[in-house]
Design a protein around this motif. Structure first.
Motif, mmCIF file in Angstrom:
data_model
loop_
_atom_site.group_PDB
_atom_site.id
_atom_site.type_symbol
_atom_site.label_atom_id
_atom_site.label_comp_id
_atom_site.label_asym_id
_atom_site.label_seq_id
_atom_site.Cartn_x
_atom_site.Cartn_y
_atom_site.Cartn_z
ATOM 1 N N GLY A 10 0.816 -1.185 -0.193
ATOM 2 C CA GLY A 10 0.049 0.611 -0.110
ATOM 3 C C GLY A 10 1.123 1.223 -0.248
ATOM 4 O O GLY A 10 0.584 1.939 -0.856
ATOM 5 N N ARG A 11 1.927 0.811 0.735
ATOM 6 C CA ARG A 11 3.271 2.453 0.630
ATOM 7 C C ARG A 11 4.019 2.987 -0.054
ATOM 8 O O ARG A 11 3.639 3.544 -1.317
ATOM 9 C CB ARG A 11 3.521 2.298 1.590
ATOM 10 C CG ARG A 11 4.650 3.690 2.644
ATOM 11 C CD ARG A 11 5.282 3.176 3.245
ATOM 12 N NE ARG A 11 5.960 4.232 3.900
ATOM 13 C CZ ARG A 11 5.784 5.254 3.977
ATOM 14 N NH1 ARG A 11 4.831 5.249 5.310
ATOM 15 N NH2 ARG A 11 6.497 6.389 4.457
ATOM 16 N N ALA A 12 3.773 1.377 -1.272
ATOM 17 C CA ALA A 12 4.372 1.574 -2.709
ATOM 18 C C ALA A 12 3.895 2.694 -3.458
ATOM 19 O O ALA A 12 3.988 3.462 -4.181
ATOM 20 C CB ALA A 12 5.014 0.251 -2.682
ATOM 21 N N ARG A 13 2.193 1.502 -3.774
ATOM 22 C CA ARG A 13 1.318 2.331 -4.352
ATOM 23 C C ARG A 13 1.504 3.908 -4.089
ATOM 24 O O ARG A 13 1.148 4.332 -4.998
ATOM 25 C CB ARG A 13 0.034 1.358 -4.042
ATOM 26 C CG ARG A 13 -1.358 2.187 -5.031
ATOM 27 C CD ARG A 13 -0.840 2.207 -6.359
ATOM 28 N NE ARG A 13 -2.012 2.447 -7.318
ATOM 29 C CZ ARG A 13 -1.852 3.137 -8.575
ATOM 30 N NH1 ARG A 13 -0.667 3.592 -8.915
ATOM 31 N NH2 ARG A 13 -2.853 3.715 -9.176
ATOM 32 N N TRP A 14 0.838 4.058 -2.967
ATOM 33 C CA TRP A 14 1.177 5.163 -2.351
ATOM 34 C C TRP A 14 2.333 6.493 -3.325
ATOM 35 O O TRP A 14 2.547 7.560 -3.436
ATOM 36 C CB TRP A 14 0.601 5.994 -1.415
ATOM 37 C CG TRP A 14 -0.730 6.108 -0.893
ATOM 38 C CD1 TRP A 14 -1.230 5.122 0.049
ATOM 39 C CD2 TRP A 14 -1.471 6.624 -1.081
ATOM 40 N NE1 TRP A 14 -2.796 5.458 0.322
ATOM 41 C CE2 TRP A 14 -2.698 6.521 -0.147
ATOM 42 C CE3 TRP A 14 -1.870 8.002 -2.263
ATOM 43 C CZ2 TRP A 14 -3.966 6.838 -0.833
ATOM 44 C CZ3 TRP A 14 -2.796 8.263 -2.123
ATOM 45 C CH2 TRP A 14 -3.881 8.227 -1.616
ATOM 46 N N ASN A 15 3.343 5.404 -2.743
ATOM 47 C CA ASN A 15 4.663 6.457 -3.280
ATOM 48 C C ASN A 15 4.681 6.887 -4.999
ATOM 49 O O ASN A 15 5.343 7.994 -5.461
ATOM 50 C CB ASN A 15 5.775 5.796 -2.715
ATOM 51 C CG ASN A 15 6.125 6.154 -1.082
ATOM 52 O OD1 ASN A 15 5.894 7.760 -0.437
ATOM 53 N ND2 ASN A 15 6.821 5.412 -0.385
ATOM 54 N N ASP A 16 4.514 5.772 -5.269
ATOM 55 C CA ASP A 16 4.239 5.751 -6.677
ATOM 56 C C ASP A 16 3.394 7.122 -7.165
ATOM 57 O O ASP A 16 3.625 7.592 -8.240
ATOM 58 C CB ASP A 16 3.433 4.504 -7.391
ATOM 59 C CG ASP A 16 3.211 4.956 -8.801
ATOM 60 O OD1 ASP A 16 4.196 5.094 -9.727
ATOM 61 O OD2 ASP A 16 2.147 3.853 -9.796
#
Length: 814
Positions: free
Chosen positions: A298-304
């Protein structure tokens, strides 16, 4: 020395360190901010972990004045969501605030599965889960902010009773870890009969699962209804069940043998289709991975997504304001289809989205058409195209376009015709992967549907919506004119020039509610007369007044200024208007805590004073938005208010719905890279930019000097570079040449033989005026002048500003 000092103040990079002025005076400070110590900006800047700058508390405390339009809070929620998430699993407090969470209340009442961020009315909040001790349900449990753990995509808290909660989510599912203190029975309540509004439900309990649905609705007191299904699977069987069933007792208390580690894990999927769909969503998106991995994904999706706008320099607080606003702007619309593509249409039938695409729901249309949908289209064009297709499918299944939609139903809330405007704007920004011809066809049909356009008969015959219609006729007229303009632009892009010309003429209907005597937009009675008037009176307008709505002619600011008495008169009025920045709807000043005023600061650029826009935008950004729980000036409205803060920090704004030009102020950060998501990038350099260094003295676009305070659609689509020279003192001459002003789009001259593709507006006797607009209705009292809308006097417009308006601009008297 004098010359060097002057150049440094103007933001020119000299040898070393001018770029470091915003972040410190040492090479180490510059490097930490992503700026090169040599004083030259790289072609692109990046940000490693933008999610670290997000503060989900922002908007959860009511620090702004309550102007009667949804309270004085942003009405956001702090819980777990991924971008555009169907499941938004967040804590709710006993003291209710739209969004579910009141920062100043230390009592947690539950963890509901669905939310809407920033609305001025309540809805969702379905099926709260709540861990309890010893199988004893409680109305609430105390907690402290010091024991909360917030981040994009996850949420955690340790309650005062010792229970620990950790949540993480995927698009349509979530995972929860409940930790229980020793000496107590580990228990949990699941309430399928509860939501923020009146709700009912049903649940079924098996050995280690709880499944069911919640029926909710009632947004803003309307009759919308929807059903949210859920399926929860636990990692250990129940040791005891207090049976549930149908509403009003659709609640169960389940207990566990928590073992020596005292931990219970729950995995929950939701669906608007069925319990089986909820289970399939859960299994497809989680596949048994641990909470830590769900949280990391989830954090990786947000960072993207957050990283598609990288800012360098500025203070930590400024970056928190920026990335929190960008975070809130990307929470909605919400994915609505299951992983297999199925979703319920507005007609109640199950439908299937295109393979590889998602259906979206929850459109706060009246709010987000102004700048939030443009922000999504800028950095996430694939998602924006799916949103436009979802709007099209909503119109197809409902038979009309509603103004404010939730799940698979309309609410009829607010005014105007905003959903077609959203789709047309997405197309203008280059996100063309949807059925635009069908959208245009449905939107044209809906112009004759009172569900979509109340008062359309008067609008299409007399050229305005009378004051008697909903008591908001003047604002409705402006909103319809804006949508007609946006649809005209879409028709032009699709090659339908006959439709374009007809709709462009309708877009001039704003002139029929502009009073030549007062030089304000005013409510108007059906007989053509003007009721008693004061610019501060809210009557005739939705959540605003005449002083605020008069500026809402985004597609023809030059025509508006001509009607006001010229550019100088417009500047004087703007100066008075911004005496206050957030005055509410009963004062003749700006109300930047609500949508109708949000485009107004940028109007200065059309009047030859972009330096004033630079000042007002920066003052509004720095005084109305902070990185604290009360850091929003009004309701976030599903991301619209936050999107304004993002655009303001970038120093650009999508002023005209249906177009993709960006009007410029000045960037808050020394360097910015915008990655559009489909290849192009926009690089912005502004050495020395800060809260005080805000005034443009020079600009280079793609390396060429320019005096234009705007960039073209072509620039936005293909990308490029903007290099600002800034100062802490105004430069009124830059951008003041009328030839450099952003373009306005008046209607075409009359074409007597032009066909009307859907209908030709006429007065009560069926006659059409000589310029293609309606003549005054025959019911108008003698001596009352009803002004037909018409093209303003032609202006000298550079070819690059004409864009795709392929008709000549005729000189017509005023």
């Amino acid at each position: 020395m004098f010359r060097l000092r002057s150049l440094a103040r103007a933001g020119v990079v000299l040898l070393l360190g001018a770029a470091m002025s915003a972040v410190g005076s040492t090479p180490r400070a510059a490097a930490a901010a992503g700026l090169p110590a040599a004083g030259r900006f790289p072609a692109h800047v990046g940000v490693e972990d933008p999610a670290a700058y997000v503060n989900p508390y922002v908007g959860t405390r009511a620090d702004a004045p309550d102007r009667g339009h949804g309270g004085g809070a942003g009405n956001t929620f702090p819980g777990a969501s991924v971008p555009f998430g169907m499941m938004q699993w967040s804590p709710d407090t006993v003291t209710y605030q739209h969004g579910g969470y009141t920062y100043d209340d230390p009592r947690l009442s539950g963890l509901s599965l669905t939310h809407i961020s920033g609305a001025g009315c309540s809805d969702y909040g379905t099926t709260p889960f709540m861990p309890v001790l010893d199988a004893t349900p409680t109305a609430s449990s105390a907690f402290s902010h010091a024991n909360e753990r917030l981040a994009p995509g996850s949420y955690g808290v340790t309650l005062d009773n010792g229970i620990g909660i950790d949540l993480a989510v995927t698009q349509r599912s979530g995972i929860a870890r409940f930790s229980y203190p020793a000496g107590h029975t580990a228990s949990l309540t699941v309430d399928a009969g509860r939501a923020f509004n009146a709700a009912s439900g049903e649940l079924t309990v098996r050995d280690s699962t709880v499944s069911g649905f919640t029926d909710g609705g009632g947004f803003c007191g309307t009759s919308n209804r929807y059903r949210v299904y859920f399926h929860a699977a636990f990692d250990r069987p129940f040791s005891h069940v207090d049976a549930g069933g149908r509403s009003p007792d659709a609640r169960t208390v389940v207990s566990f043998d928590a073992g020596p580690d005292r931990v219970v894990t729950a995995r929950v999927g939701i669906s608007f289709v069925s319990v089986e769909g909820a289970r399939a969503n859960l299994e497809s998106e989680q596949r048994g991975v641990p909470l830590e991995e769900v949280r990391a994904r989830g954090r990786a999706r947000w960072n993207d997504l957050l990283g598609r706008i990288a800012v360098a320099g500025g203070t930590t607080g400024q970056r928190r304001v920026f990335y929190t606003a960008l975070y809130h702007a990307l929470l909605h619309p919400s994915v609505f289809s299951d992983t297999d593509g199925r979703y319920p249409g507005f007609d109640g039938r199950l439908r299937t989205s295109r393979h590889g695409h998602a259906q979206y729901a929850d459109f706060s249309g009246w709010d987000v058409y102004r700048s939030q949908i443009q922000l999504i289209a800028l950095i996430a064009p694939d998602e924006a195209a799916d949103i436009a297709q979802s709007i099209t499918d909503q119109g197809d299944s409902a038979g009309y376009f509603d103004r404010w939609t939730l799940a698979n139903g309309g609410t009829g809330v607010m005014v105007g015709d905003p959903l077609p405007t959203m789709a047309a704007t997405v197309h203008a920004f280059g996100a063309t992967g949807f059925d635009a011809p069908r959208l245009l066809r449905l939107a044209r049909q809906g112009r004759d549907d009172p569900r979509q356009r109340p008062g359309h008969e008067a609008y299409d015959t007399m050229g305005f919506v009378p004051a008697e219609t909903d008591g908001q006729g003047a604002s409705i007229t402006l909103e319809y004119a804006t949508t007609d303009f946006a649809l005209a632009q879409l028709a032009s892009r699709l090659g339908d020039f006959a439709t374009r010309d007809v709709l462009l003429r309708r877009s001039a209907n704003w002139r029929n509610v502009f009073n030549d005597t007062s030089r304000y937009v005013q409510p108007r009675d059906a007989d053509g007369s003007w009721p008693p008037f004061g610019p501060e009176r809210p009557g005739g307008f939705a959540e605003g007044n005449s002083a605020q709505y008069t500026w809402i002619v985004p597609h023809d600011q030059h025509g508006l200024f001509d009607a006001m008495g010229g550019r100088a008169a417009a500047v004087n009025r703007l100066d008075t208007f911004f005496t206050e920045l957030n005055a509410g709807s009963r004062a003749p000043y700006a109300y930047l805590g609500n949508e109708p005023s949000l485009n107004t600061p940028w109007a200065y650029a059309y009047a030859g004073r972009p330096d004033r826009a630079q000042d007002v935008v920066r003052r509004a950004l720095t005084t109305l938005f902070t990185d604290t729980p009360g850091g929003e000036p009004g309701n976030d409205d599903l991301g619209q208010m936050s999107s304004w803060a993002v655009w303001a920090a970038l120093g650009m704004y999508p002023q005209v719905p249906g177009r993709a030009e960006l009007v410029l102020a000045s960037p808050r950060f020394p360097a910015v890279t915008i990655r559009r998501g489909d290849g192009p990038t926009i690089d912005i350099s502004a050495p020395g930019a800060s809260d005080t260094v805000r005034y443009v003295h020079a600009l280079r676009t793609d390396g060429r000097p320019t005096g234009r305070p705007w960039v073209s659609e072509d620039f936005v689509r293909r990308g490029g570079t903007l290099a600002f020279t800034l100062s802490d003192t105004p430069e009124p001459s830059w951008g003041s040449d009328p030839a450099d002003a952003p373009p306005s789009f008046p209607p075409p001259p009359a074409r007597a033989s032009a066909p009307a593709p859907d209908h030709q507006p006429a007065d009560a006797g069926g006659h059409v005026g000589e310029n293609g607009m309606p003549r005054p209705a025959r019911s108008v009292q003698p001596g009352t002048r009803l002004r037909p809308a018409r093209p303003p006097t032609a202006r000298r417009t550079p070819p690059e500003q004409r864009m795709d308006l392929r008709f000549p601009r005729a000189a017509v008297g005023s």
